[in-house]
Design a protein around this motif. Structure first.
Motif, PDB file in Angstrom:
ATOM      1  N   UNK A   1      -3.857 -15.469   4.351  1.00  0.00           N
ATOM      2  CA  UNK A   1      -2.968 -14.372   3.207  1.00  0.00           C
ATOM      3  C   UNK A   1      -3.602 -14.382   1.816  1.00  0.00           C
ATOM      4  N   UNK A   2      -3.357 -13.143   1.489  1.00  0.00           N
ATOM      5  CA  UNK A   2      -3.860 -13.032  -0.149  1.00  0.00           C
ATOM      6  C   UNK A   2      -5.145 -12.440  -0.124  1.00  0.00           C
ATOM      7  N   UNK A   3      -5.978 -12.231   0.974  1.00  0.00           N
ATOM      8  CA  UNK A   3      -7.408 -11.838   0.881  1.00  0.00           C
ATOM      9  C   UNK A   3      -7.480 -10.462   0.332  1.00  0.00           C
ATOM     10  N   UNK A   4      -8.573 -10.104  -0.392  1.00  0.00           N
ATOM     11  CA  UNK A   4      -8.790  -8.865  -1.048  1.00  0.00           C
ATOM     12  C   UNK A   4      -8.639  -7.828   0.177  1.00  0.00           C
ATOM     13  N   UNK A   5      -9.199  -8.037   1.208  1.00  0.00           N
ATOM     14  CA  UNK A   5      -9.209  -6.942   2.355  1.00  0.00           C
ATOM     15  C   UNK A   5      -7.880  -6.486   2.704  1.00  0.00           C
ATOM     16  N   UNK A   6      -7.080  -7.604   2.621  1.00  0.00           N
ATOM     17  CA  UNK A   6      -5.526  -7.283   3.126  1.00  0.00           C
ATOM     18  C   UNK A   6      -5.135  -6.082   1.918  1.00  0.00           C
ATOM     19  N   UNK A   7      -5.623  -5.961   1.032  1.00  0.00           N
ATOM     20  CA  UNK A   7      -5.087  -4.760   0.090  1.00  0.00           C
ATOM     21  C   UNK A   7      -5.944  -3.717  -0.191  1.00  0.00           C
ATOM     22  N   UNK A   8      -7.128  -3.650   0.301  1.00  0.00           N
ATOM     23  CA  UNK A   8      -8.104  -2.431   0.056  1.00  0.00           C
ATOM     24  C   UNK A   8      -8.549  -1.862   1.435  1.00  0.00           C
ATOM     25  N   UNK A   9      -8.632  -2.660   2.348  1.00  0.00           N
ATOM     26  CA  UNK A   9      -9.196  -2.083   3.575  1.00  0.00           C
ATOM     27  C   UNK A   9      -8.453  -1.114   4.251  1.00  0.00           C
ATOM     28  N   UNK A  10      -8.950  -0.129   5.062  1.00  0.00           N
ATOM     29  CA  UNK A  10      -8.204   0.993   5.733  1.00  0.00           C
ATOM     30  C   UNK A  10      -6.996   0.509   6.387  1.00  0.00           C
ATOM     31  N   UNK A  11      -6.898  -0.725   7.198  1.00  0.00           N
ATOM     32  CA  UNK A  11      -5.858  -1.036   7.586  1.00  0.00           C
ATOM     33  C   UNK A  11      -4.792  -1.347   6.749  1.00  0.00           C
ATOM     34  N   UNK A  12      -5.238  -1.873   5.697  1.00  0.00           N
ATOM     35  CA  UNK A  12      -4.067  -2.501   4.558  1.00  0.00           C
ATOM     36  C   UNK A  12      -3.632  -1.038   3.981  1.00  0.00           C
ATOM     37  N   UNK A  13      -4.289  -0.345   3.701  1.00  0.00           N
ATOM     38  CA  UNK A  13      -3.717   0.911   2.999  1.00  0.00           C
ATOM     39  C   UNK A  13      -2.666   1.618   4.136  1.00  0.00           C
ATOM     40  N   UNK A  14      -3.118   1.656   5.521  1.00  0.00           N
ATOM     41  CA  UNK A  14      -2.318   2.157   6.403  1.00  0.00           C
ATOM     42  C   UNK A  14      -1.031   1.475   6.712  1.00  0.00           C
ATOM     43  N   UNK A  15      -1.271   0.297   6.594  1.00  0.00           N
ATOM     44  CA  UNK A  15      -0.015  -0.551   6.730  1.00  0.00           C
ATOM     45  C   UNK A  15       1.010  -0.180   5.862  1.00  0.00           C
ATOM     46  N   UNK A  16       0.792  -0.110   4.720  1.00  0.00           N
ATOM     47  CA  UNK A  16       1.686   0.394   3.390  1.00  0.00           C
ATOM     48  C   UNK A  16       2.036   2.059   3.763  1.00  0.00           C
ATOM     49  N   UNK A  17       0.947   2.808   4.048  1.00  0.00           N
ATOM     50  CA  UNK A  17       1.353   4.035   4.444  1.00  0.00           C
ATOM     51  C   UNK A  17       2.403   4.353   5.345  1.00  0.00           C
ATOM     52  N   UNK A  18       2.326   3.456   6.410  1.00  0.00           N
ATOM     53  CA  UNK A  18       3.157   3.613   7.461  1.00  0.00           C
ATOM     54  C   UNK A  18       4.721   3.625   7.071  1.00  0.00           C
ATOM     55  N   UNK A  19       5.040   2.674   6.072  1.00  0.00           N
ATOM     56  CA  UNK A  19       6.264   2.485   5.482  1.00  0.00           C
ATOM     57  C   UNK A  19       6.534   3.689   4.703  1.00  0.00           C
ATOM     58  N   UNK A  20       5.477   4.129   3.806  1.00  0.00           N
ATOM     59  CA  UNK A  20       5.592   4.772   2.386  1.00  0.00           C
ATOM     60  C   UNK A  20       5.909   6.379   2.843  1.00  0.00           C
ATOM     61  N   UNK A  21       4.903   6.619   3.988  1.00  0.00           N
ATOM     62  CA  UNK A  21       5.078   8.091   4.149  1.00  0.00           C
ATOM     63  C   UNK A  21       5.425   8.500   5.570  1.00  0.00           C
ATOM     64  N   UNK A  22       6.287   7.393   6.224  1.00  0.00           N
ATOM     65  CA  UNK A  22       7.055   7.559   7.422  1.00  0.00           C
ATOM     66  C   UNK A  22       6.130   7.957   8.469  1.00  0.00           C
ATOM     67  N   UNK A  23       4.883   7.430   8.759  1.00  0.00           N
ATOM     68  CA  UNK A  23       3.992   7.803   9.768  1.00  0.00           C
ATOM     69  C   UNK A  23       4.340   7.306  11.055  1.00  0.00           C
ATOM     70  N   UNK A  24       5.294   6.611  11.228  1.00  0.00           N
ATOM     71  CA  UNK A  24       5.937   5.914  12.470  1.00  0.00           C
ATOM     72  C   UNK A  24       5.281   4.719  12.644  1.00  0.00           C
ATOM     73  N   UNK A  25       5.492   3.877  13.605  1.00  0.00           N
ATOM     74  CA  UNK A  25       5.114   2.798  14.067  1.00  0.00           C
ATOM     75  C   UNK A  25       3.465   2.351  13.801  1.00  0.00           C
ATOM     76  N   UNK A  26       2.780   3.393  14.384  1.00  0.00           N
ATOM     77  CA  UNK A  26       1.246   2.964  14.486  1.00  0.00           C
ATOM     78  C   UNK A  26       0.660   4.197  14.445  1.00  0.00           C
ATOM     79  N   UNK A  27      -0.136   4.516  13.392  1.00  0.00           N
ATOM     80  CA  UNK A  27      -0.944   5.978  13.059  1.00  0.00           C
ATOM     81  C   UNK A  27      -1.846   6.054  14.520  1.00  0.00           C
TER      82      UNK A  27
END
Ligand SMILES: [Zn+2]
Length: 426
Positions: free
Chosen positions: A268-294
């Motif tokens: 937990x708490x790795x840099x990658x968990x905040x800036x890699x594309x999967x981390x951005x998408x994880x946030x986006x899934x909630x924020x932009x209502x993209x559904x369970x899995x892009x």
């Protein structure tokens, strides 16, 4: 040579041969006096070594295309004889394996790119063997496009994301297959008839910058890559630094928050968990209502970026948070390495939130500045071709060591580089 014994003349000779060949490659066209100046090796030794390298077919003489003016009246003098690495001495291949495609580049021995090719690869392989198979097919396709076959290929360099030990070609973990602790080198040796070298793909980005990009001639620099993960390559004293046990420079897994977001590595708490594309998408899934899995992660990322650019507060907050985490981690790098140059490299660099003014200002605020300017930051938006070129550089490096080593051990036999159907001399 057993440990503890002083270096033998043979070892010194090999080091000098390697230094001379590297200098000629780096300088592209070099007079013997330039090589002596660049390497610090005596002119007499350089003359002797370059004569060997020419006889062995690794280096060739060319006439200077822009000779110095003559001593009298500005008339053009006799063209100088320069040295260059002989391009057709060997044909090498560099390949970058990504999660769903393989990028291949074919390169001559001087480092000139002959062909670039991209092949699709199915995701989600359990074992590594199918990935080695896809790699073989991709390299075969590239060779065919160049009108060549495996018989013409002298060496292959491979870049793979994940945790791996380059010297043992052992893959502890990679997102490209589910198996762990894989002897990938053995699979590669089965798949290819030539020597194969393997390295972490971020190390290859650093090699590519050193050979072909902004790192040319720079003794110390860092390359930070952001793609599906976050990687780093470290060049110290002109050499790639891999860490004491071969798996260092895992910048993406340095911690930026205690008990923070869950990372792909399981911690937990790795840099990658905040800036890699999967981390951005994880946030986006909630924020932009993209559904369970892009479904298409690149399209979703692009949509998220477009929303942020249009002023969407939720999307902006995702990128701003990632940028803050990134600047914090960068400041730690600056404090540890004191680099003169940091190169941001890779596909994700088109998302400028990671290197915008705000992020770099935050990095400087968190780094010790003393009385010197902060490190220069350069952004290189190369795609996978960069990484494949770095893999080809790894192959050239490894092949050079083998060729020079085998010939240094057999001084009585002077064998040419590949000039036709004859087998390479390593
Ligand atoms: Zn991690």
């Amino acid at each position: 040579m057993p440990d503890g014994l002083p270096a033998q003349p043979q070892g010194l000779r090999l080091r000098n041969r390697r230094a001379v060949l590297s200098a000629i490659r780096r300088l592209r066209r070099a007079a013997r006096v330039d090589v002596a100046r660049d390497t610090g090796i005596s002119a007499a030794t350089v003359t002797s070594i370059t004569a060997e390298l020419v006889a062995e077919g690794l280096v060739e003489e060319v006439l200077d295309e822009a000779p110095e003016p003559g001593e009298r009246g500005g008339a053009r003098g006799r063209p100088r004889v320069l040295l260059r690495v002989r391009p057709d001495a060997f044909l090498v291949c560099g390949a970058k394996i990504s999660e769903d495609h393989i990028t291949v580049t074919l390169m001559d021995f001087e480092g000139g790119e002959q062909l670039n090719h991209v092949a699709r690869m199915p995701r989600g392989s359990d074992s590594a063997a199918p990935v080695a198979g896809h790699l073989r097919a991709a390299v075969a396709e590239a060779l065919t496009l160049l009108g060549r076959d495996f018989g013409a290929l002298d060496c292959l360099g491979v870049g793979l994301p994940g945790f791996l030990e380059a010297s043992r070609r052992l893959v502890h973990w990679s997102p490209c297959f589910r198996a762990r602790d894989v002897d990938f080198g053995a699979l590669l040796d089965e798949a290819f008839p030539c020597p194969v070298f393997l390295d972490n793909d971020a190390n290859l980005a650093a090699l590519a910058e050193q050979w072909f990009g902004y790192g040319k001639g720079v003794p110390e620099f860092l390359v930070v890559t952001i793609e599906h993960g976050v990687g780093m390559g470290i060049v110290l004293d002109h050499k790639l630094y891999r860490g004491g046990r071969g798996i260092g420079a895992e910048f993406g897994h340095t911690k930026v928050e205690l008990d923070g977001a869950l990372c792909r590595c399981g911690q937990r708490g790795c840099l990658e968990a905040y800036v890699a594309d999967y981390a951005l998408l994880r946030e986006a899934t909630t924020a932009l209502d993209l559904g369970a899995r892009p479904v298409d992660r690149q399209a979703e990322l692009d949509a998220l970026f477009a929303a942020a650019k249009a002023g969407d507060a939720m999307a902006l907050s995702i990128f701003n948070r990632a940028g803050r985490m990134f600047s914090l981690a960068l400041a730690n790098l600056v404090n540890i390495f004191d680099p003169a140059l940091i190169i941001f490299s890779g596909e994700q660099m088109r998302y400028d939130f990671l290197y915008g003014t705000r992020v770099l200002d935050q990095m400087r605020d968190n780094a010790l500045c003393l009385d010197r300017p902060p490190p220069e930051v350069r952004v290189h938006k190369w795609g996978d071709r960069l990484w494949a070129m770095g893999a080809a550089a790894l192959a050239i490096d490894g092949l050079t060591d083998r060729v020079l080593g085998s010939r240094a051990n057999d001084q009585s036999e002077s064998r040419p580089g590949r000039t036709g159907p004859s087998a390479p001399a390593y």
